[in-house]
Design a protein around this motif. Structure first.
Motif, short mmCIF file in Angstrom:
data_model
loop_
_atom_site.label_atom_id
_atom_site.label_comp_id
_atom_site.label_asym_id
_atom_site.label_seq_id
_atom_site.Cartn_x
_atom_site.Cartn_y
_atom_site.Cartn_z
N GLY A 191 0.78 -1.23 0.00
CA GLY A 191 0.00 0.00 0.00
C GLY A 191 0.81 1.28 0.00
O GLY A 191 0.24 2.37 0.03
N TYR A 192 2.14 1.16 -0.06
CA TYR A 192 3.01 2.33 -0.08
C TYR A 192 3.92 2.27 -1.30
O TYR A 192 4.22 1.20 -1.82
CB TYR A 192 3.87 2.39 1.19
CG TYR A 192 3.09 2.52 2.47
CD1 TYR A 192 2.54 3.73 2.85
CD2 TYR A 192 2.91 1.42 3.30
CE1 TYR A 192 1.83 3.85 4.03
CE2 TYR A 192 2.20 1.52 4.49
CZ TYR A 192 1.65 2.73 4.85
OH TYR A 192 0.95 2.85 6.02
N SER A 193 4.38 3.45 -1.73
CA SER A 193 5.31 3.54 -2.86
C SER A 193 6.64 4.09 -2.37
O SER A 193 6.71 4.77 -1.34
CB SER A 193 4.73 4.44 -3.95
OG SER A 193 4.32 5.70 -3.41
N THR A 194 7.70 3.81 -3.12
CA THR A 194 9.07 4.09 -2.66
C THR A 194 9.92 4.59 -3.81
O THR A 194 9.78 4.13 -4.94
CB THR A 194 9.71 2.82 -2.08
OG1 THR A 194 8.93 2.34 -0.99
CG2 THR A 194 11.14 3.07 -1.61
N VAL A 195 10.83 5.51 -3.51
CA VAL A 195 11.88 5.91 -4.44
C VAL A 195 13.16 6.14 -3.64
O VAL A 195 13.11 6.52 -2.47
CB VAL A 195 11.48 7.18 -5.23
CG1 VAL A 195 11.46 8.42 -4.33
CG2 VAL A 195 12.41 7.40 -6.41
N VAL A 196 14.29 5.88 -4.27
CA VAL A 196 15.59 6.11 -3.66
C VAL A 196 16.32 7.18 -4.47
O VAL A 196 16.47 7.06 -5.68
CB VAL A 196 16.43 4.82 -3.61
CG1 VAL A 196 17.79 5.09 -2.98
CG2 VAL A 196 15.69 3.74 -2.83
N ASN A 197 16.76 8.23 -3.76
CA ASN A 197 17.50 9.34 -4.39
C ASN A 197 16.74 9.89 -5.59
O ASN A 197 17.29 10.09 -6.68
CB ASN A 197 18.91 8.89 -4.77
CG ASN A 197 19.76 8.62 -3.56
OD1 ASN A 197 19.81 9.41 -2.62
ND2 ASN A 197 20.42 7.47 -3.53
N GLY A 198 15.46 10.15 -5.36
CA GLY A 198 14.63 10.80 -6.36
C GLY A 198 14.73 12.31 -6.22
O GLY A 198 15.83 12.87 -6.23
N ARG A 199 13.59 12.96 -6.03
CA ARG A 199 13.61 14.43 -5.86
C ARG A 199 14.39 14.82 -4.61
O ARG A 199 15.05 15.85 -4.58
CB ARG A 199 12.17 14.96 -5.80
CG ARG A 199 12.05 16.44 -5.45
CD ARG A 199 12.79 17.33 -6.45
NE ARG A 199 12.64 18.74 -6.12
CZ ARG A 199 13.43 19.39 -5.28
NH1 ARG A 199 14.41 18.74 -4.64
NH2 ARG A 199 13.26 20.68 -5.05
N PHE A 200 14.33 13.99 -3.58
CA PHE A 200 15.03 14.29 -2.33
C PHE A 200 16.16 13.28 -2.13
O PHE A 200 15.92 12.09 -1.93
CB PHE A 200 14.06 14.27 -1.15
CG PHE A 200 13.01 15.34 -1.26
CD1 PHE A 200 13.29 16.64 -0.93
CD2 PHE A 200 11.75 15.03 -1.76
CE1 PHE A 200 12.33 17.65 -1.06
CE2 PHE A 200 10.78 16.01 -1.89
CZ PHE A 200 11.06 17.32 -1.55
N LYS A 201 17.39 13.76 -2.18
CA LYS A 201 18.57 12.91 -2.12
C LYS A 201 19.27 12.97 -0.76
O LYS A 201 20.34 12.39 -0.59
CB LYS A 201 19.56 13.30 -3.22
CG LYS A 201 18.98 13.24 -4.63
CD LYS A 201 19.99 13.65 -5.68
CE LYS A 201 19.35 13.78 -7.05
NZ LYS A 201 18.79 12.50 -7.53
N GLY A 202 18.65 13.67 0.17
CA GLY A 202 19.29 13.90 1.46
C GLY A 202 19.67 15.36 1.57
O GLY A 202 20.30 15.92 0.67
N GLY A 203 19.29 15.97 2.68
CA GLY A 203 19.60 17.38 2.89
C GLY A 203 20.99 17.59 3.46
O GLY A 203 21.84 16.69 3.45
N TRP A 204 21.22 18.77 4.00
CA TRP A 204 22.55 19.11 4.49
C TRP A 204 22.95 18.21 5.65
O TRP A 204 24.12 17.80 5.75
CB TRP A 204 22.61 20.58 4.93
CG TRP A 204 24.00 21.02 5.22
CD1 TRP A 204 24.97 21.33 4.32
CD2 TRP A 204 24.60 21.21 6.52
NE1 TRP A 204 26.14 21.70 4.96
CE2 TRP A 204 25.93 21.63 6.31
CE3 TRP A 204 24.12 21.05 7.82
CZ2 TRP A 204 26.80 21.89 7.37
CZ3 TRP A 204 24.99 21.32 8.87
CH2 TRP A 204 26.30 21.74 8.64
#
Length: 267
Positions: A191-204
């Motif tokens: 029931g959930y979707s996932t992406v790795v290093n998509g729009r958000f790659k990790g902040g400062w």
């Protein structure tokens, strides 16, 4: 109001919560536009969502709002996503591109420097101290940066975000097996979707502290707020039923990361 709250645990996990705080000094509040008063860009209830999932975790929580200063931005003001719409260290627009301040009320360089020293440095001083403490105790540390965001914000990204947005700065901030294990748990959650290093790659935070070769592994989890809020609009109420469905998945993510972390400990 103290700028930071630290809840200390005995394990190697440090939960960083830079954007759940809603405190704004009264003089600043008076300078904001009416559209900014809802504080809509808060990571609503994220600290509650992760509370007590891992009993021996440490949590470092910023109590101030990101409109005062963003604790997950480069203190020198460099963009994390050059060429893309984003918000700055002391933001002057919200996530929809609307101006935050009344005419002539934006902070000047001196005020920004004062905020950086009083709030940004306080948060990262506390976070750095806890990371060093748990690494000294365990020989290794895991920094898990807790975030959430509205699932649709056209000013920042096209379309709708996946529910789980994992960021490791293209695999630089943690061991490969940690990223793979985290992704596997998320992708197997029904029931959930996932992406790795998509729009958000990790902040400062993730990029600054993630030093796998020095025993500090860092990951960012950006959740869509539709996964646990009643609505992604005021009053941004916590949805108990949604949260009780999501929390076991997050616990599994944390438990799995910690299990793999033990295999990375020196000696």
């Amino acid at each position: 109001m103290e700028p930071v709250t630290v809840t200390r645990g005995s394990g190697p996990l440090v939960l960083a919560v830079p954007h759940a705080g809603i405190w704004v000094p009264k003089p600043l509040h008076a300078r904001l536009n009416p559209c900014a008063e809802s504080l809509s860009d808060t990571d609503w209830h994220v600290d509650r969502l992760y509370s007590r999932l891992v009993p021996d975790a440490t949590m470092v929580r910023a109590n101030f709002h990101r409109y005062l200063i963003d604790a997950n931005r480069d203190p020198e003001g460099h963009s994390l996503y050059p060429g893309q719409n984003t918000t700055g260290l002391c933001p002057v627009t919200d996530f929809d591109g609307n101006r935050l301040y009344r005419e002539g009320e934006e902070p000047d360089e001196a005020e920004q420097a004062e905020r950086r020293e009083r709030y940004h440095s306080a948060y990262h001083g506390a976070l750095q101290s806890e990371i060093e403490r748990v690494r000294a105790e365990h020989g290794i540390a895991l920094v898990y940066d807790c975030h959430s965001i509205r699932s649709e914000i056209p000013y920042l990204f096209e379309g709708r975000l996946p529910d789980f947005n994992i960021g490791t700065n293209e695999g630089r901030t943690c061991a490969r097996e940690l990223q793979a294990a985290m992704e596997e748990v998320c992708r197997s959650a029904r029931g959930y979707s996932t992406v790795v290093n998509g729009r958000f790659k990790g902040g400062w935070t993730t990029r600054h502290y993630g030093r796998p070769d020095e025993g500090v592994h860092a990951v960012q989890m950006e959740l869509t707020q539709s996964a646990y809020l009643q609505s992604e609009a005021p009053p941004f109420a916590y949805d108990e039923a949604k949260a009780e469905r999501l929390r076991p998945v997050l616990k599994s993510v944390l438990d799995t990361l910690l299990a793999h972390l033990r295999g990375l400990q020196p000696g």
